[in-house]
Motif scaffolding. Structure first.
Motif, PDB file in Angstrom:
ATOM      1  N   LEU A 199       0.824  -1.198   0.000  1.00 30.82           N
ATOM      2  CA  LEU A 199       0.000   0.000   0.000  1.00 30.82           C
ATOM      3  C   LEU A 199       0.862   1.254   0.000  1.00 30.82           C
ATOM      4  N   THR A 200       1.957   1.232   0.765  1.00 35.34           N
ATOM      5  CA  THR A 200       2.862   2.383   0.787  1.00 35.34           C
ATOM      6  C   THR A 200       3.452   2.630  -0.593  1.00 35.34           C
ATOM      7  N   SER A 201       3.821   1.542  -1.280  1.00 39.49           N
ATOM      8  CA  SER A 201       4.345   1.676  -2.637  1.00 39.49           C
ATOM      9  C   SER A 201       3.305   2.261  -3.583  1.00 39.49           C
ATOM     10  N   PHE A 202       2.044   1.853  -3.385  1.00 44.39           N
ATOM     11  CA  PHE A 202       0.974   2.385  -4.234  1.00 44.39           C
ATOM     12  C   PHE A 202       0.794   3.881  -4.007  1.00 44.39           C
ATOM     13  N   TYR A 203       0.778   4.309  -2.736  1.00 41.23           N
ATOM     14  CA  TYR A 203       0.615   5.733  -2.445  1.00 41.23           C
ATOM     15  C   TYR A 203       1.725   6.548  -3.109  1.00 41.23           C
ATOM     16  N   ASN A 204       2.973   6.058  -2.987  1.00 40.68           N
ATOM     17  CA  ASN A 204       4.094   6.801  -3.560  1.00 40.68           C
ATOM     18  C   ASN A 204       4.020   6.848  -5.074  1.00 40.68           C
ATOM     19  N   VAL A 250     -27.213  -0.715   4.390  1.00 42.94           N
ATOM     20  CA  VAL A 250     -25.839  -0.452   4.811  1.00 42.94           C
ATOM     21  C   VAL A 250     -24.975  -0.324   3.559  1.00 42.94           C
ATOM     22  N   GLU A 251     -24.245   0.784   3.457  1.00 46.73           N
ATOM     23  CA  GLU A 251     -23.344   1.005   2.323  1.00 46.73           C
ATOM     24  C   GLU A 251     -22.040   1.610   2.821  1.00 46.73           C
ATOM     25  N   LEU A 252     -20.949   1.315   2.098  1.00 47.02           N
ATOM     26  CA  LEU A 252     -19.623   1.824   2.417  1.00 47.02           C
ATOM     27  C   LEU A 252     -19.130   2.676   1.255  1.00 47.02           C
ATOM     28  N   TYR A 253     -18.625   3.881   1.575  1.00 44.76           N
ATOM     29  CA  TYR A 253     -18.143   4.816   0.558  1.00 44.76           C
ATOM     30  C   TYR A 253     -16.684   5.172   0.849  1.00 44.76           C
ATOM     31  N   ALA A 254     -15.808   4.827  -0.069  1.00 48.28           N
ATOM     32  CA  ALA A 254     -14.403   5.203   0.064  1.00 48.28           C
ATOM     33  C   ALA A 254     -14.259   6.698  -0.144  1.00 48.28           C
ATOM     34  N   THR A 309      -8.233   0.539  -2.573  1.00 40.54           N
ATOM     35  CA  THR A 309      -7.785   1.931  -2.550  1.00 40.54           C
ATOM     36  C   THR A 309      -7.552   2.447  -3.964  1.00 40.54           C
ATOM     37  N   ARG A 310      -6.887   1.645  -4.783  1.00 38.20           N
ATOM     38  CA  ARG A 310      -6.638   2.072  -6.163  1.00 38.20           C
ATOM     39  C   ARG A 310      -7.952   2.277  -6.914  1.00 38.20           C
ATOM     40  N   MET A 311      -8.865   1.330  -6.753  1.00 36.50           N
ATOM     41  CA  MET A 311     -10.156   1.437  -7.430  1.00 36.50           C
ATOM     42  C   MET A 311     -10.915   2.672  -6.962  1.00 36.50           C
ATOM     43  N   ALA A 312     -10.910   2.923  -5.661  1.00 34.48           N
ATOM     44  CA  ALA A 312     -11.662   4.054  -5.116  1.00 34.48           C
ATOM     45  C   ALA A 312     -11.110   5.373  -5.631  1.00 34.48           C
ATOM     46  N   ARG A 313      -9.800   5.515  -5.642  1.00 37.36           N
ATOM     47  CA  ARG A 313      -9.218   6.773  -6.088  1.00 37.36           C
ATOM     48  C   ARG A 313      -9.392   6.964  -7.592  1.00 37.36           C
ATOM     49  N   LYS A 314      -9.305   5.870  -8.356  1.00 36.33           N
ATOM     50  CA  LYS A 314      -9.537   5.983  -9.795  1.00 36.33           C
ATOM     51  C   LYS A 314     -10.960   6.427 -10.086  1.00 36.33           C
ATOM     52  N   PHE A 315     -11.926   5.814  -9.430  1.00 36.14           N
ATOM     53  CA  PHE A 315     -13.305   6.157  -9.706  1.00 36.14           C
ATOM     54  C   PHE A 315     -13.672   7.520  -9.150  1.00 36.14           C
ATOM     55  N   SER A 340      -9.038  -2.775 -12.373  1.00 31.11           N
ATOM     56  CA  SER A 340      -9.548  -4.142 -12.251  1.00 31.11           C
ATOM     57  C   SER A 340     -11.008  -4.098 -11.874  1.00 31.11           C
ATOM     58  N   PRO A 341     -11.894  -4.686 -12.647  1.00 29.90           N
ATOM     59  CA  PRO A 341     -13.328  -4.543 -12.372  1.00 29.90           C
ATOM     60  C   PRO A 341     -13.792  -5.240 -11.118  1.00 29.90           C
ATOM     61  N   LEU A 342     -13.019  -6.231 -10.643  1.00 28.22           N
ATOM     62  CA  LEU A 342     -13.476  -6.948  -9.448  1.00 28.22           C
ATOM     63  C   LEU A 342     -12.743  -6.514  -8.199  1.00 28.22           C
ATOM     64  N   CYS A 343     -11.849  -5.535  -8.346  1.00 31.59           N
ATOM     65  CA  CYS A 343     -11.122  -4.964  -7.198  1.00 31.59           C
ATOM     66  C   CYS A 343     -10.559  -6.042  -6.290  1.00 31.59           C
ATOM     67  N   GLY A 344     -10.006  -7.118  -6.845  1.00 33.94           N
ATOM     68  CA  GLY A 344      -9.300  -8.073  -6.014  1.00 33.94           C
ATOM     69  C   GLY A 344     -10.092  -9.268  -5.592  1.00 33.94           C
ATOM     70  N   THR A 345     -11.028  -9.765  -6.384  1.00 35.64           N
ATOM     71  CA  THR A 345     -11.665 -11.032  -6.066  1.00 35.64           C
ATOM     72  C   THR A 345     -10.582 -12.099  -6.020  1.00 35.64           C
ATOM     73  N   PRO A 346     -10.611 -13.031  -5.047  1.00 29.14           N
ATOM     74  CA  PRO A 346      -9.505 -13.980  -4.856  1.00 29.14           C
ATOM     75  C   PRO A 346      -9.034 -14.654  -6.140  1.00 29.14           C
ATOM     76  N   ASP A 347      -9.932 -15.126  -6.984  1.00 29.23           N
ATOM     77  CA  ASP A 347      -9.542 -15.746  -8.245  1.00 29.23           C
ATOM     78  C   ASP A 347     -10.480 -15.231  -9.329  1.00 29.23           C
ATOM     79  N   PRO A 348     -10.244 -14.034  -9.860  1.00 32.87           N
ATOM     80  CA  PRO A 348     -11.224 -13.400 -10.738  1.00 32.87           C
ATOM     81  C   PRO A 348     -11.490 -14.170 -12.013  1.00 32.87           C
TER      82      PRO A 348
END
Length: 787
Positions: free
Chosen positions: A118-123, A178-182, A243-249, A361-369
């Motif tokens: 995650l730190t590498s992604f932020y940088n 119930v909903e979650l918003y990044a 995090t990547r998906m949220a910031r991109k969208f 990535s459309p599935l934002c990290g599904t274990p085996d997309p």
């Protein structure tokens, strides 16, 4: 001697429904019944600003929460089903989005994750901003956008992201909503399977679980309070991807807002004066007596220099030489402005949109997309969004071609017509305009043949015959097809596609929609991107499963003056131990006990969970040394820090006249004795409360009698070491600094008369007493600097 000091007191004009301390500064946000959001500073409870909601946004504030950095306030608007993000500095509404259900509770948390990935992604993301082009500032000359996208505020929506570290806004509502918003903007999960109306939420800072307190109302039975823990492990396992998906969208959402404003600028640049030629030609057709076609009359003027009396009257009396010159200048200026906006804004937008969409990535990290049954569906929405952006790019390029061709056509046509009208009026013709080659004549003749033919089909569309001006039809926000679509008969590329059976219907080529306007294709693109935004939230929501559930106690009838937001139970997320705590009372079963339920935030870890009851009667024996010590019940409780609980206590059996006590409860010893509780899932907890282990605490000096105040509700901030107490009539507020000795006793004695007067006003009801209905300060006995 109390261990905390009163620093402010005030009588508010309208009942308060919510009060939440800022996590970073000495500010407290209040929401009242009148639909006003107020911000007060700790110093003497001084008001900083107020934001009054209006009919367009709704007026019923149903929930309130701070972003963890203290820069943004989020609140739900129940009557409009909206969530609003407000700038805490300027009291400006920055962003709103609709929800399916009125929001009854909010929780905003920073995600604590120090992984190297995650730190590498932020940088890397910060470095990527150096290479991507920035959106140009929209023109300030257009009134609609000057206040929204000025040079100083062009990245205002992007500022909503705050820090690069992920933060999540959790919404709860009725019917298990119930909903979650990044970052408070992009929905990353829509949960299902929760029963009842959400009363409190707490998402663990490691994203492992979400604790929810709900109120369930069975048919023909009393409602009851239930605790549910949901396993959100997929979000935690794929934190970098989320995090990547949220910031991109979120970037895409900003680009869509920028696109809408760019189109608004283009519509403002296109002036109504450009339709005057069409209207005057239509009027000319309707009034002339001859059967000659309009284009024939203009061609006769072009070839022989002669015109019919009707055409001459149209040109000299209605259009005039001066009007023709002004019309030519307006068309050239307007088309140039639109052309610049398309090149510098729309094309830049489509480039940045593709940059955000393609690597996502459309599935934002599904274990085996690749083997997921829903992968193909999510990928389809993702590709549809990219295709829609491509179609919008083609339509923008088509508009550029139409503008370029129209500018050349009108320039040549107006130059010829201007000379012809000068000759009709026998005025001097400038030598530079008097020369016209055979090529120029052919160009004007082709323009007249294409644009000046009478179109009877247009008579049914707003009573118009002619459509000489071709740019404005692209900018109209209508569902109708283009009146004059571009002529593609000579386009070699389109002819090649039609003749190729392999490329004709290839999904690799973007559809161009030649019959549709720019606005129509824009709406198609927005819908495709919206579907792409929704799909990951649905997929993540399906991965969330219930890990634990416990029915706590039944709910009796409540007074309308008691906002449910302030009522127990309360949730707390201990970041240091990764534990969820639920604090609640069971008034019907055991009114003099306070219960604490402990659950690990990771449902898959073998961490001891527990339940303990705190005996309030023995706790407060130190207040009264007599053998007949009164027993107390808990009205409200909030965690001060990981090991301290702030409570408002009332003498049992004295609901109206009983004294109130504000106290700090050290929980270390109690939590250490919170053992596993064997309970029967078929029964509620209040039906088996006798088996819960009970612990007695000894209260030393962490308490204070709240004299002359019927305290009922509480808001605390352990980081800033402050607490705010609200009375039962929801209008009397006292503010305390914790861990500070109070003023001398004689200073407190001087304020007893003022406090007694306040008690009389409070006992008479919200509207009683002189000065009721206006916000006036009350001089507290221990405050040296009051309003």
């Amino acid at each position: 001697m109390p261990a905390f000091r009163q620093v402010g007191e005030k009588q508010l004009p309208k009942p308060i429904l919510f009060m939440v301390w800022s996590p970073k500064r000495d500010l407290i946000a209040l929401a009242n019944k009148a639909g006003e959001l107020l911000l007060h500073r700790l110093a003497n409870f001084q008001r900083v600003w107020s934001l009054a909601l209006n009919d367009s946004t709704g007026k019923e504030i149903t929930s309130l929460a701070w972003r963890p950095d203290g820069k943004i306030l989020a609140f739900g608007v129940g009557d409009r089903k909206l969530v609003v993000l407000c700038d805490a500095e300027k009291a400006e509404v920055l962003h709103t989005f609709p929800v399916e259900s009125p929001v009854t509770c909010l929780h905003w948390v920073h995600i604590l994750e120090e992984s190297s990935v995650l730190t590498s992604f932020y940088n890397s993301e910060d470095e990527s901003n150096l290479f991507l082009p920035k959106l140009p500032t929209l023109p300030k000359s257009y009134s609609t956008t000057s206040k929204i996208f000025s040079e100083e505020k062009s990245d205002e929506i992007m500022n909503l992201l705050g820090e690069a570290r992920l933060n999540v806004l959790v919404l709860g509502g009725s019917s298990g909503f119930v909903e979650l918003y990044a970052y408070g903007m992009y929905r990353i999960a829509s949960l299902s399977g929760v029963l009842g109306t959400c009363r409190s939420l707490s998402l663990s800072s490691d994203l492992r679980s979400l604790s929810v307190i709900t109120e369930v109302t069975p048919t023909n039975q009393l409602p009851y309070i239930s605790y549910v823990q949901l396993d959100t492990g997929l979000l935690s396992d794929c934190l970098a991807e989320v995090t990547r998906m949220a910031r991109k969208f979120t970037h895409i959402s900003t680009l869509l807002q920028y696109l809408r404003l760019s189109l608004t600028c283009m519509c403002e640049a296109w002036e109504d004066i450009l339709t005057q030629m069409d209207l005057r030609l239509t009027k000319f057709v309707q009034e002339k007596n001859t059967s000659t076609q309009v284009q024939d009359e203009f061609l006769e003027l072009l070839l022989w220099g002669k015109s019919s009396p009707e055409l001459q009257a149209l040109l000299m009396n209605q259009l005039t030489v001066k009007g023709l010159k002004k019309l030519g200048q307006s068309i050239e200026s307007s088309y140039s402005s639109i052309q610049k906006l398309v090149i510098s804004h729309l094309q830049r937008y489509t480039y940045l949109s593709d940059t955000c969409l393609i690597p996502l990535s459309p599935l934002c990290g599904t274990p085996d997309p690749l083997t997921s049954p829903v992968y193909s569906e999510a990928l389809l929405y993702h590709l549809n969004a990219i295709t829609a952006v491509g179609s919008f790019t083609l339509k923008a390029n088509e508009l550029l071609q139409v503008i370029d061709r129209s500018m050349k056509n009108f320039k040549a046509f107006f130059r010829w017509l201007y000379v012809a009208m000068l000759r009709m009026s026998e005025d001097h013709v400038p030598p530079e305009l008097n020369k016209m080659t055979q090529k120029d004549i052919s160009f004007v003749a082709d323009f007249l043949s294409e644009h000046f033919s009478e179109n009877e089909e247009l008579f049914d569309r707003k009573g118009k015959y002619f459509n000489v001006e071709r740019v404005g039809q692209y900018l109209k926000d209508e569902d109708e097809d283009l009146v004059s679509p571009p002529n593609t008969s000579g386009n070699q590329w389109l002819s090649f596609l039609q003749e190729s059976s392999h490329l004709k219907d290839s999904p690799l080529l973007f559809p161009s929609y030649p019959q549709k306007s720019l606005h129509f294709v824009k709406r198609m693109m927005e819908n495709a991107i919206e579907l792409c935004l929704q799909k990951p939230a649905e997929i993540i929501g399906k991965s969330v499963k219930q890990a634990f559930s416990m029915d706590l106690y039944t709910v009796s009838q409540r007074s309308e003056n008691s906002p449910r937001h302030f009522e127990l139970p309360a949730l707390w997320n201990d970041k240091n131990r990764s534990m969820h705590y639920v604090v609640f009372t069971m008034p019907e079963a055991s009114p003099c006990q306070l219960y604490i339920l402990r659950r690990s935030t990771d449902p898959n870890r073998c961490v001891p969970n527990g339940l303990v009851a705190i005996d309030l009667s023995s706790l407060l024996s130190s207040i009264d040394d007599s053998s007949d010590s009164p027993q107390y019940s808990c009205l409200d409780a909030r965690f001060y820090d990981d090991e301290t609980l702030m409570v408002v206590l009332r003498e049992a059996g004295q609901e109206e006249a009983g004294g109130r006590v504000l106290a700090q409860l050290p929980l270390s010893s109690a939590l250490s004795r919170a053992g596993e509780f064997t309970w029967d899932p078929a029964l509620r907890l209040d039906q088996q409360s006798a088996a819960i282990p009970t612990h007695s605490l000894v209260l030393e000096n962490q308490w204070r009698l709240l004299e002359n105040m019927k305290a009922q509700h509480l808001a605390v901030n352990g980081i800033r070491k402050v607490a705010c107490v609200l009375s039962s009539n929801l209008r009397h507020v006292r503010v305390f600094e914790m861990d500070v000795e109070d003023e001398e006793d004689e200073e407190r004695v001087e304020s007893q008369d003022v406090s007694a007067e306040q008690e009389q006003l409070e006992g008479a009801g919200p509207g009683a007493g002189p000065g009721a209905g206006s916000e006036r300060p009350i001089e507290p006995g221990s405050s040296s600097d009051t309003l």
